[in-house]
Design an enzyme around this catalytic site. Structure first.
Site, mmCIF file in Angstrom:
data_model
loop_
_atom_site.group_PDB
_atom_site.id
_atom_site.type_symbol
_atom_site.label_atom_id
_atom_site.label_comp_id
_atom_site.label_asym_id
_atom_site.label_seq_id
_atom_site.Cartn_x
_atom_site.Cartn_y
_atom_site.Cartn_z
ATOM 1 N N SER A 2 0.815 -1.219 0.000
ATOM 2 C CA SER A 2 0.000 0.000 0.000
ATOM 3 C C SER A 2 0.849 1.270 0.000
ATOM 4 C CB SER A 2 -0.901 0.015 1.236
ATOM 5 O OG SER A 2 -1.763 -1.082 1.215
ATOM 6 N N SER A 43 3.209 -3.426 8.110
ATOM 7 C CA SER A 43 3.289 -4.113 9.399
ATOM 8 C C SER A 43 4.687 -4.690 9.606
ATOM 9 C CB SER A 43 2.273 -5.252 9.456
ATOM 10 O OG SER A 43 0.987 -4.752 9.205
ATOM 11 N N GLU A 64 -3.712 -14.601 1.243
ATOM 12 C CA GLU A 64 -4.114 -13.796 2.394
ATOM 13 C C GLU A 64 -5.616 -13.943 2.662
ATOM 14 O OE1 GLU A 64 -3.359 -9.629 2.040
ATOM 15 O OE2 GLU A 64 -3.521 -9.328 4.182
#
Lengths: 285, 386
Positions: free
Chosen positions: B124, B156, B242
């Site tokens: 992102s 993350s 995912e």
């Protein structure tokens, strides 16, 4: 673990779908709305195809299959919106002469209601004090009872399977309409507001299907209660959303959507109360 | 329709259960979320123990059913979750295993499985969230090197990662190159000069993810997985992992929490509240069905030639993420009054973090588009088709 339909189960599904498409297609459905009643010829044909005797042992003249197969078949009945006391007749096979073959039409009281009381040859259960009701579903005559009758677990699951089939059918109807109907120069299915309604319908169907099939395989009463709640939701909300996608057309008598919604309301009652299912689930926690 | 496991699978379950019963009681407590290096050491240490016991490759070496049993048993026993190894084990690992060259598989897979290396995700960007293909981080080729500049967000584990699965634009968008082409998947070493990582604080107060700035960072061409400009397809493989299987184990955890809520409500007298009780019942129905849907999806994947989870994972994610939020809203009602507002309570923290589930890995709105367009075949939204 292979939680998918077996080759035989897929063949069974295809077979019953073909029989119902040929014998109870759109014209027959609308014909039944105009002339309600149990089609004895169709009933015997379904009996001949083994629908009612599916779970009856072969030694007793049945097909000798299990609840998982019954659920697959009843899902197709729900898709086709097949009328008549299917569940009661199915559960009477082997116990009431002629039920398995489709020669005898059997009904039973479920909860505070009994469907098809006047049309049935045999009534299993106490229907004392039954009073006719102006049924919301034009394809299911109803009597109400002074006291609620218990709903067997198998009956609840078979009604859940029919709900599942109906939910799948209203999803298909909504998607087809969304692809074809044009507004503002494009199919309405290109609009996210419509798209998301359809996506949520599919999600409800998939979740309900996993629950219904699993409950049929395990025979677990708590899972059956969960399956019934989810299938009721999939059928009722699916029909509502399908009606919404159809817009004004959906609100007419000519569209089939209302028939699915009304039957879904009915099955939600006949298959046992949501309250009982919820309390059973709560007690299991 | 068969829900029974083979003798071999049941033996695996029994062995795992026995091992967990032995290992878990001696496990040290988990460091606080603020202690990133401590968390990393804890998570990689747990992965190393799994590896040494023969369970290291369960996320992409084993059969889907074996993985299901592994997730069910570890969650049921309250074992640590993948934590800092999430991207390595569930994104980058499976992607490299599927799309990487033999040398790449050799270089990167084993260290992930042994808990030696941690990965983060550089997908992102500030202007490319749900519209991921709109990313602008630019890679220019200089001989055997890509020179990369731009910025990433929601990364993350960036502070403690050794590697980043990075999406970059190798060919600018033009009439000849639509935005879904021209993207390339690179493995970025996080110690490369030119990288700045700035932690972001979440609404739960934690710093789970970070912004990352890349200023002329040099990445060898050998670190490219898949062909140049073919990164979008490679990414879709990653995302299907995912959405398909990354959340599976959590359903078991939710069922456990539901049991805890019921026990708590019975003790506190709130069980007499029929509305609350029946809401718990509806969640029980939902999580029971989601677990069965998981088994359905895994069985289906086992039948598919690629072994890559299908778009059915979007259906699961859509329902699960909302059910999880409902679960912790009900938890707040079970806790009641002041407890529901106590940020020191685990249920409160879980309630806060559950808010990310309908956003991360594709918002619910994006999932609905995927379901509607790719499963139901509805037309793509055009201009004005919003």
């Amino acid at each position: 673990m292979d939680f998918q339909l077996s080759v035989e189960q897929k063949a069974l599904r295809a077979g019953i779908r073909e029989v119902l498409a040929g014998r109870f297609g759109r014209d027959a459905l609308r014909g039944a709305v105009d002339r309600p009643g149990v089609d004895r010829g169709l009933w015997r044909e379904l009996g001949g195809a083994g629908l009612f005797s599916l779970c009856l042992a072969e030694a007793r003249g049945g097909v000798g299959l299990g609840l998982a197969e019954a659920v697959v078949v009843f899902e197709e009945c729900g898709r086709a919106l097949l009328p008549g006391p299917l569940v009661a007749t199915f559960l009477a096979a082997g116990e009431v002469p002629g039920a398995g073959s489709g020669d005898t039409v059997v009904t039973s009281p479920y909860g505070g209601l009994v469907p098809w009381l006047d049309a049935a040859d045999v009534v299993r259960g106490d229907v004392a004090g039954a009073e006719p009701l102006a049924s919301v579903d034009p394809l299911t005559p109803l009597h109400k009872l002074p006291a609620a009758a218990p709903v067997p677990r198998e009956a609840a699951l078979l009604y859940a399977a029919e709900q599942l089939g109906s939910a799948g059918r209203t999803l298909d109807m909504a998607v087809q309409h969304a692809r074809e109907r044009e507004q503002f120069g494009q199919p309405v299915g290109a609009f996210q507001a419509v798209k998301h309604l359809c996506a949520d319908m599919l999600a409800r169907v998939e979740v309900a299907r996993a629950a219904v099939y699993a409950a049929a395989v395990t025979g677990d009463p708590v899972e059956a209660a969960a399956a019934k709640l989810l299938a009721d939701e999939a059928a009722v909300q699916g029909a509502r959303d399908c009606l919404q996608v159809h817009g004004g057309m959906g609100f007419t008598w000519e569209a089939d959507v209302h028939l699915h919604l009304k039957r879904a309301w009915l099955r939600a009652e006949l298959g046992g109360s949501a309250r009982d299912a919820e309390e059973l689930l709560a007690a299991s926690l | 329709m068969d829900l029974t496991y083979t003798e071999e699978e049941e033996a695996f379950r029994a062995r795992l259960r026995e091992w967990l019963g032995r290992v878990l009681p001696a496990l040290p407590p988990k460091p606080s979320p603020a202690d990133w290096p401590g968390r990393r050491a804890y998570d990689t240490g747990w992965q190393r123990r799994l590896y040494d016991a023969g369970y290291g490759d369960v996320h992409w070496g084993a059969s889907p059913t074996t993985r299901l049993i592994f997730l069910e048993e570890t969650e049921r026993a309250g074992a640590p979750y993948v934590g800092a190894n999430f991207v390595g084990l569930l994104h980058a690992g499976p992607t490299i295993a599927t799309e990487g060259s033999p040398e790449q598989r050799e270089r990167w897979l084993e260290p992930v499985l042994r808990g030696d290396e941690v990965w983060c995700q550089g997908f992102s960007e500030p202007d490319a969230g749900s519209d991921l293909a709109a990313l602008r981080t630019r890679a220019r080729r200089e001989g055997d090197t890509y020179v990369v500049s731009g910025s990433k967000i929601w990364t993350s584990h960036a502070e403690v990662a050794d590697w980043c699965e990075l999406l970059v634009r190798t060919t600018p968008v033009s009439e000849a190159t639509p935005k879904h082409r021209g993207i390339t998947w690179l493995a970025l070493p996080m110690d490369a000069p030119g990288i700045t990582v700035r932690p972001l604080r979440t609404l739960a107060g934690s710093t789970e993810f970070a912004e990352m700035f890349l200023d002329d960072v040099r990445i060898p061409v050998a670190n490219r997985v898949g062909a140049e400009d073919d990164g979008w397809r490679v990414t879709m493989v990653t995302l299907s992992f995912e959405r398909g299987t990354a959340f599976v184990g959590e359903v078991v955890a939710c069922r456990r929490v539901l049991g805890e809520l019921a026990a708590h409500a019975r003790k506190s007298g709130r069980w007499d509240d029929a509305v609350l009780r029946r809401e718990l019942a509806l969640l029980a129905a939902e999580f029971s069905a989601l677990w069965r849907l998981t088994q359905w999806n895994v069985s289906e994947a086992q039948h598919s030639a690629s072994g890559v989870p299908g778009v059915g994972g979007s259906v699961f994610k859509l329902r699960y993420s909302h059910a999880r939020q409902r679960l912790y809203d009900v938890a707040a009602r079970v806790a009641g009054g002041a407890s529901a507002l106590d940020a020191g309570q685990e249920w409160t923290l879980d309630r806060l973090s559950s808010l990310s589930y309908t956003i991360a890995a594709g918002t619910s709105q994006i999932q609905r588009n995927i379901v509607a367009e790719r499963i139901l075949g509805l037309p793509k939204s055009g201009k004005g088709g919003r």
